[in-house]
Design a protein around this motif. Structure first.
Motif, PDB file in Angstrom:
ATOM      1  N   ALA A 295      -8.958   0.988  29.563  1.00 47.52           N
ATOM      2  CA  ALA A 295      -9.342   2.400  29.649  1.00 47.52           C
ATOM      3  C   ALA A 295      -8.976   2.999  31.001  1.00 47.52           C
ATOM      4  CB  ALA A 295     -10.841   2.525  29.401  1.00 47.52           C
ATOM      5  N   ALA A 296      -8.985   2.154  32.049  1.00 46.91           N
ATOM      6  CA  ALA A 296      -8.655   2.659  33.386  1.00 46.91           C
ATOM      7  C   ALA A 296      -7.136   2.731  33.587  1.00 46.91           C
ATOM      8  CB  ALA A 296      -9.278   1.748  34.436  1.00 46.91           C
ATOM      9  N   GLY A 297      -6.376   2.363  32.563  1.00 50.51           N
ATOM     10  CA  GLY A 297      -4.915   2.427  32.663  1.00 50.51           C
ATOM     11  C   GLY A 297      -4.301   1.203  33.326  1.00 50.51           C
ATOM     12  N   LEU A 298      -5.123   0.182  33.569  1.00 50.46           N
ATOM     13  CA  LEU A 298      -4.589  -1.023  34.200  1.00 50.46           C
ATOM     14  C   LEU A 298      -3.870  -1.889  33.174  1.00 50.46           C
ATOM     15  CD1 LEU A 298      -7.487  -2.202  36.558  1.00 50.46           C
ATOM     16  CD2 LEU A 298      -5.362  -1.040  37.185  1.00 50.46           C
ATOM     17  N   GLY A 299      -2.711  -2.407  33.562  1.00 52.73           N
ATOM     18  CA  GLY A 299      -1.941  -3.259  32.663  1.00 52.73           C
ATOM     19  C   GLY A 299      -2.424  -4.705  32.733  1.00 52.73           C
ATOM     20  N   TRP A 300      -2.587  -5.344  31.598  1.00 53.73           N
ATOM     21  CA  TRP A 300      -3.002  -6.745  31.509  1.00 53.73           C
ATOM     22  C   TRP A 300      -1.982  -7.501  30.684  1.00 53.73           C
ATOM     23  CZ3 TRP A 300      -7.573  -8.825  33.603  1.00 53.73           C
ATOM     24  CH2 TRP A 300      -8.445  -7.890  34.179  1.00 53.73           C
ATOM     25  N   PHE A 301      -1.698  -8.735  31.079  1.00 56.34           N
ATOM     26  CA  PHE A 301      -0.762  -9.551  30.302  1.00 56.34           C
ATOM     27  C   PHE A 301      -1.545 -10.377  29.276  1.00 56.34           C
ATOM     28  CE2 PHE A 301       1.609 -13.378  29.392  1.00 56.34           C
ATOM     29  CZ  PHE A 301       2.794 -12.824  28.938  1.00 56.34           C
ATOM     30  N   PRO A 302      -1.235 -10.206  27.994  1.00 56.42           N
ATOM     31  CA  PRO A 302      -1.916 -11.019  26.983  1.00 56.42           C
ATOM     32  C   PRO A 302      -1.311 -12.420  26.944  1.00 56.42           C
ATOM     33  CG  PRO A 302      -0.536  -9.301  25.963  1.00 56.42           C
ATOM     34  CD  PRO A 302      -0.240  -9.295  27.418  1.00 56.42           C
ATOM     35  N   THR A 303      -2.125 -13.404  27.246  1.00 54.92           N
ATOM     36  CA  THR A 303      -1.573 -14.760  27.415  1.00 54.92           C
ATOM     37  C   THR A 303      -1.221 -15.443  26.097  1.00 54.92           C
ATOM     38  OG1 THR A 303      -3.761 -15.750  27.315  1.00 54.92           O
ATOM     39  CG2 THR A 303      -2.964 -15.128  29.504  1.00 54.92           C
ATOM     40  N   GLY A 304      -1.827 -14.937  24.991  1.00 54.46           N
ATOM     41  CA  GLY A 304      -1.611 -15.635  23.714  1.00 54.46           C
ATOM     42  C   GLY A 304      -2.551 -16.816  23.564  1.00 54.46           C
ATOM     43  N   ASP A 305      -3.467 -16.965  24.516  1.00 52.83           N
ATOM     44  CA  ASP A 305      -4.468 -18.028  24.423  1.00 52.83           C
ATOM     45  C   ASP A 305      -5.812 -17.419  24.019  1.00 52.83           C
ATOM     46  OD1 ASP A 305      -2.814 -20.116  25.145  1.00 52.83           O
ATOM     47  OD2 ASP A 305      -3.172 -19.840  27.276  1.00 52.83           O
ATOM     48  N   VAL A 306      -6.594 -18.227  23.319  1.00 53.94           N
ATOM     49  CA  VAL A 306      -7.954 -17.834  22.984  1.00 53.94           C
ATOM     50  C   VAL A 306      -8.863 -18.689  23.859  1.00 53.94           C
ATOM     51  CG1 VAL A 306      -9.674 -17.727  21.145  1.00 53.94           C
ATOM     52  CG2 VAL A 306      -7.251 -17.395  20.617  1.00 53.94           C
ATOM     53  N   ALA A 307      -9.869 -18.051  24.482  1.00 54.48           N
ATOM     54  CA  ALA A 307     -10.661 -18.796  25.457  1.00 54.48           C
ATOM     55  C   ALA A 307     -12.104 -18.322  25.506  1.00 54.48           C
ATOM     56  CB  ALA A 307     -10.033 -18.649  26.837  1.00 54.48           C
TER      57      ALA A 307
ATOM     58  N   ASP B 143       5.335  -8.619  34.806  1.00 57.08           N
ATOM     59  CA  ASP B 143       5.167  -7.210  34.500  1.00 57.08           C
ATOM     60  C   ASP B 143       5.994  -6.847  33.258  1.00 57.08           C
ATOM     61  OD1 ASP B 143       4.254  -4.591  35.035  1.00 57.08           O
ATOM     62  OD2 ASP B 143       6.200  -4.105  35.917  1.00 57.08           O
ATOM     63  N   ARG B 144       7.250  -7.346  33.238  1.00 55.76           N
ATOM     64  CA  ARG B 144       8.079  -7.224  32.038  1.00 55.76           C
ATOM     65  C   ARG B 144       9.121  -8.341  32.021  1.00 55.76           C
ATOM     66  NH1 ARG B 144       9.670  -2.281  30.540  1.00 55.76           N
ATOM     67  NH2 ARG B 144       7.701  -1.462  31.310  1.00 55.76           N
ATOM     68  N   TYR B 145       9.632  -8.643  30.838  1.00 61.48           N
ATOM     69  CA  TYR B 145      10.605  -9.728  30.715  1.00 61.48           C
ATOM     70  C   TYR B 145      11.987  -9.256  31.151  1.00 61.48           C
ATOM     71  CZ  TYR B 145       7.190 -12.444  28.055  1.00 61.48           C
ATOM     72  OH  TYR B 145       6.079 -13.153  27.685  1.00 61.48           O
ATOM     73  N   PHE B 146      12.778 -10.206  31.606  1.00 61.89           N
ATOM     74  CA  PHE B 146      14.149  -9.932  32.046  1.00 61.89           C
ATOM     75  C   PHE B 146      14.977  -9.438  30.859  1.00 61.89           C
ATOM     76  CE2 PHE B 146      18.456 -11.681  33.112  1.00 61.89           C
ATOM     77  CZ  PHE B 146      18.677 -10.873  34.210  1.00 61.89           C
ATOM     78  N   ASN B 147      15.722  -8.379  31.100  1.00 66.49           N
ATOM     79  CA  ASN B 147      16.652  -7.877  30.068  1.00 66.49           C
ATOM     80  C   ASN B 147      15.976  -7.341  28.815  1.00 66.49           C
ATOM     81  OD1 ASN B 147      19.151  -8.065  31.123  1.00 66.49           O
ATOM     82  ND2 ASN B 147      19.659 -10.060  30.247  1.00 66.49           N
ATOM     83  N   ARG B 148      14.685  -7.112  28.864  1.00 67.00           N
ATOM     84  CA  ARG B 148      14.008  -6.625  27.663  1.00 67.00           C
ATOM     85  C   ARG B 148      13.405  -5.261  27.961  1.00 67.00           C
ATOM     86  NH1 ARG B 148      12.659 -10.660  23.298  1.00 67.00           N
ATOM     87  NH2 ARG B 148      13.922 -12.400  23.965  1.00 67.00           N
ATOM     88  N   ASP B 149      13.494  -4.375  27.025  1.00 70.84           N
ATOM     89  CA  ASP B 149      12.962  -3.031  27.247  1.00 70.84           C
ATOM     90  C   ASP B 149      11.480  -2.926  26.944  1.00 70.84           C
ATOM     91  OD1 ASP B 149      15.248  -1.967  28.176  1.00 70.84           O
ATOM     92  OD2 ASP B 149      16.011  -1.396  26.192  1.00 70.84           O
ATOM     93  N   GLU B 150      11.036  -3.689  25.926  1.00 70.24           N
ATOM     94  CA  GLU B 150       9.652  -3.474  25.488  1.00 70.24           C
ATOM     95  C   GLU B 150       8.663  -3.880  26.582  1.00 70.24           C
ATOM     96  OE1 GLU B 150      10.418  -7.670  23.715  1.00 70.24           O
ATOM     97  OE2 GLU B 150      11.604  -5.918  24.251  1.00 70.24           O
ATOM     98  N   ASP B 151       7.520  -3.186  26.574  1.00 63.27           N
ATOM     99  CA  ASP B 151       6.476  -3.433  27.559  1.00 63.27           C
ATOM    100  C   ASP B 151       5.524  -4.493  26.993  1.00 63.27           C
ATOM    101  OD1 ASP B 151       4.422  -3.359  29.350  1.00 63.27           O
ATOM    102  OD2 ASP B 151       4.080  -1.190  29.240  1.00 63.27           O
ATOM    103  N   PRO B 152       5.438  -5.673  27.628  1.00 63.31           N
ATOM    104  CA  PRO B 152       4.595  -6.729  27.054  1.00 63.31           C
ATOM    105  C   PRO B 152       3.110  -6.571  27.369  1.00 63.31           C
ATOM    106  CG  PRO B 152       5.672  -7.534  29.040  1.00 63.31           C
ATOM    107  CD  PRO B 152       6.122  -6.111  28.860  1.00 63.31           C
ATOM    108  N   LEU B 153       2.759  -5.607  28.232  1.00 57.24           N
ATOM    109  CA  LEU B 153       1.364  -5.511  28.684  1.00 57.24           C
ATOM    110  C   LEU B 153       0.505  -4.708  27.710  1.00 57.24           C
ATOM    111  CD1 LEU B 153       1.861  -4.791  32.494  1.00 57.24           C
ATOM    112  CD2 LEU B 153       1.930  -6.969  31.272  1.00 57.24           C
ATOM    113  N   CYS B 154      -0.807  -4.904  27.810  1.00 55.69           N
ATOM    114  CA  CYS B 154      -1.712  -3.991  27.126  1.00 55.69           C
ATOM    115  C   CYS B 154      -2.531  -3.303  28.223  1.00 55.69           C
ATOM    116  CB  CYS B 154      -2.587  -4.714  26.114  1.00 55.69           C
ATOM    117  SG  CYS B 154      -3.407  -6.158  26.750  1.00 55.69           S
ATOM    118  N   TYR B 155      -3.026  -2.124  27.928  1.00 57.46           N
ATOM    119  CA  TYR B 155      -3.649  -1.298  28.970  1.00 57.46           C
ATOM    120  C   TYR B 155      -5.118  -1.033  28.661  1.00 57.46           C
ATOM    121  CZ  TYR B 155       1.051  -0.828  30.613  1.00 57.46           C
ATOM    122  OH  TYR B 155       2.285  -1.141  31.108  1.00 57.46           O
TER     123      TYR B 155
END
Ligand code: ADP
Length: 546
Positions: A412-424, A398-410
């Protein structure tokens, strides 16, 4: 209306309690740094985990405190996994292959209060101990007879003495299942590593999912030998899922060469294993050279980087070992997909079956995935469209330890998704195939060329030991593929032969523009090719103009 079932949190300690009661006599066998083979039962493991929990409390360590480990796969490490997390501490596994400066940075970031380490790493810890800002206790994971006569580490504690002095009785505390259980830092090829903080709930759910038939398919009849280190995303969760299943556990310790592994597989009747492709390369090399077989091994999980189809074929056709190609990442605990066939595979041609098997596979229940374009629009599951792979689920970060920034992208329904950095790509049957890391993609005239595909083809050549495909600068197309190859010892192949090997296997404009031969390709701390280093090394490579 609330359901009326027992409100019992999912805790890591419950796996151990179950194993002790239901599989008490099942063995845990470990190759030790001391050189010998150690064996005991789940009953012994459970008793010693309770002693570890008491010992940790006796050291003044309490809920939420981080304890670091620098250790191989072995029973003492397993005792810390359960004794530490089970008593509410956070077990922070450090990767000893990292640069000492990075280790110190990580231990500081985690604020580790104690550091447990194997004999192998005594020199490493002696060299860094004074720099660990928050570590109060150093514990050498060995017995009295192997303690050093002299050391620069202040008040070095002997693990076996610590346990021996601790009571065997301990009642595992019950707490909220979202409590943190363990911590693992990503390798961080760029910038500082980032901490991923797992929970009891995420760990237990992941263990259930990993044990299912279309995942690792673990059972009480299995003999499991995780080669993937316990410092690499908790050995892909195997220390939890195997204990959950009641499988016999075999730990290879520091002996990860092909011969040691094969000897242990045979001696202990190992049926199941897991590791990165580079490890299996060493093992297969040894087995081939010596005309050996696998008499008990039935299946092995291969992941962490793409498993070349040639390796899948060798395991399956020559040795009768099923390869479970799997994909995941530290941020996903790590399992996301496993490649298990759907019904109808028997009727497929061999080539079609292999094409599916070389994909990274289908999502486990618990992991939602989708591919999106640059604007975040979902792309079709047609096996063709390539996009950024996003995931979500109860064992996804959901978020990295000790880091403030939000790594997720959201969305239209407001659901958070983690961008894996992979292309597939994802095909109509839900099989996902990683074509590249976003940062490794080769952009030729604005079109993407998947480097993994090109590497897989080169790996199919009998003279190629390792292959990496990187982007090289091109005056007209911006980037073109450059193939970097390590030859197998005693084997020869020329640039032109390799170029010809690609013919008919990929679209013409995908063909590498050039091939260079090197003695070795740099591997990172988790056994992956460091393509950023190769890009650096071949920055000025001039591609031939045709
Ligand atoms: P790190 O980033 O620390 O090396 P991970 O071990 O978490 O850590 O690596 C995750 C990445 O490894 C994935 O995002 C993916 O790029 C790659 N990877 C993992 N498994 C596979 C696989 N089967 N095929 C291709 N790439 C894989």
């Amino acid at each position: 209306m609330r359901g009326q079932m027992m409100d019992q949190p999912l805790l890591i300690s419950s796996l151990l309690v179950h194993a002790e009661r239901h599989h008490g006599s099942r063995e845990v066998v470990s190759r030790r740094c001391e050189g010998d083979l150690h064996r005991y039962s789940y009953r012994d493991l459970a008793r010693r985990c309770r002693q570890v929990a008491n010992a940790l409390a006796g050291m003044g360590l309490g809920r939420g405190d981080r304890i670091g480990t620098i250790a191989w796969n072995g029973y003492r490490h397993l005792e810390l996994y359960y004794g530490g997390s089970g008593s509410g501490l956070v077990v922070h596994t450090l990767n000893p292959r990292l640069h000492p400066d990075q280790l110190v940075w990580i231990a500081d970031d985690a604020q580790d209060r104690a550091m447990f380490f194997d004999l192998t790493f005594l020199p490493l810890v002696e060299a860094t101990a004074a720099r660990f800002a928050t570590v109060e206790h150093f514990v050498l994971m060995t017995d009295r007879s192997h303690m050093p006569a002299q050391t620069t580490i202040p008040n070095l504690i002997c693990y076996e003495d610590l346990i021996e002095a601790a009571p065997e009785r301990y009642d595992w505390p019950v707490f909220d299942e979202t409590t943190a259980s363990s911590l693992c830092y990503t390798s961080g090829t760029t910038g500082n590593p980032k901490g991923v903080l797992y929970q009891h709930r995420s760990t237990v759910l992941h263990a259930y999912a990993a044990a299912l038939p279309d995942a690792m398919g673990l059972s009480a009849r299995d003999v499991a030998l995780p080669v993937v280190p316990m410092f690499h995303v908790n050995a892909w969760g195997t220390p939890y899922s195997t204990v959950m299943a009641g499988a016999k556990l075999v730990f290879p310790g520091p002996a990860l060469d092909g011969k040691s592994l094969h000897d242990l597989f045979e001696a202990e009747g190992v049926t199941f294993s897991a590791g990165v492709p580079t490890v299996w390369q060493g093992l297969l090399g040894h087995v081939e050279e010596n005309g050996l077989r696998f008499s008990s091994l039935r299946r092995t999980v291969i992941g962490g980087s793409a498993c070349p189809p040639a390796m899948i074929e060798t395991f399956e056709k020559t040795y009768g070992v099923t390869v479970l190609h799997a994909w995941g990442m530290s941020e996903m605990s790590p399992l996301g997909t496993v490649c298990r066939m759907k019904p109808g595979a028997e009727e497929m041609t061999e080539a079609a079956r292999m094409a599916v098997k070389s994909k990274q596979g289908r999502a486990l229940f618990g992991v939602d995935m989708k591919i999106v374009d640059a604007d975040g629009n979902e792309l079709p599951w047609d096996g063709q469209a390539q996009g950024d792979l996003l995931v979500r689920g109860p064992w996804v970060l959901d978020r990295y330890f000790n880091r403030d920034e939000d790594p997720l992208c959201y969305d239209a329904a407001g659901l958070g998704w983690f961008p894996t950095g992979d292309v597939a790509t994802i095909d109509a049957d839900g099989f996902m195939q990683v074509t590249d890391r976003t940062k490794d993609v080769i952009k030729s005239g604005g079109e993407w060329i998947g480097s993994i595909d090109l590497e897989n083809i080169a790996m199919g050549h009998p003279a190629v030991a390792m292959a990496a495909c990187i982007a090289a600068h091109h005056p007209k197309w911006d980037e073109r593929p450059l193939l970097v190859v390590v030859k197998k010892p005693g084997r020869e192949v020329t640039r032109d032969e390799l170029m010809a090997f690609y013919e008919g296997k990929v679209a013409k404009w995908w063909l590498p523009d050039d091939v260079v031969f090197v003695d070795s390709i740099p591997l990172g701390a988790t056994g992956k090719m460091q393509k950023n280093k190769l890009r650096e090394a071949f920055r000025d490579h001039v591609l031939p103009t045709i």
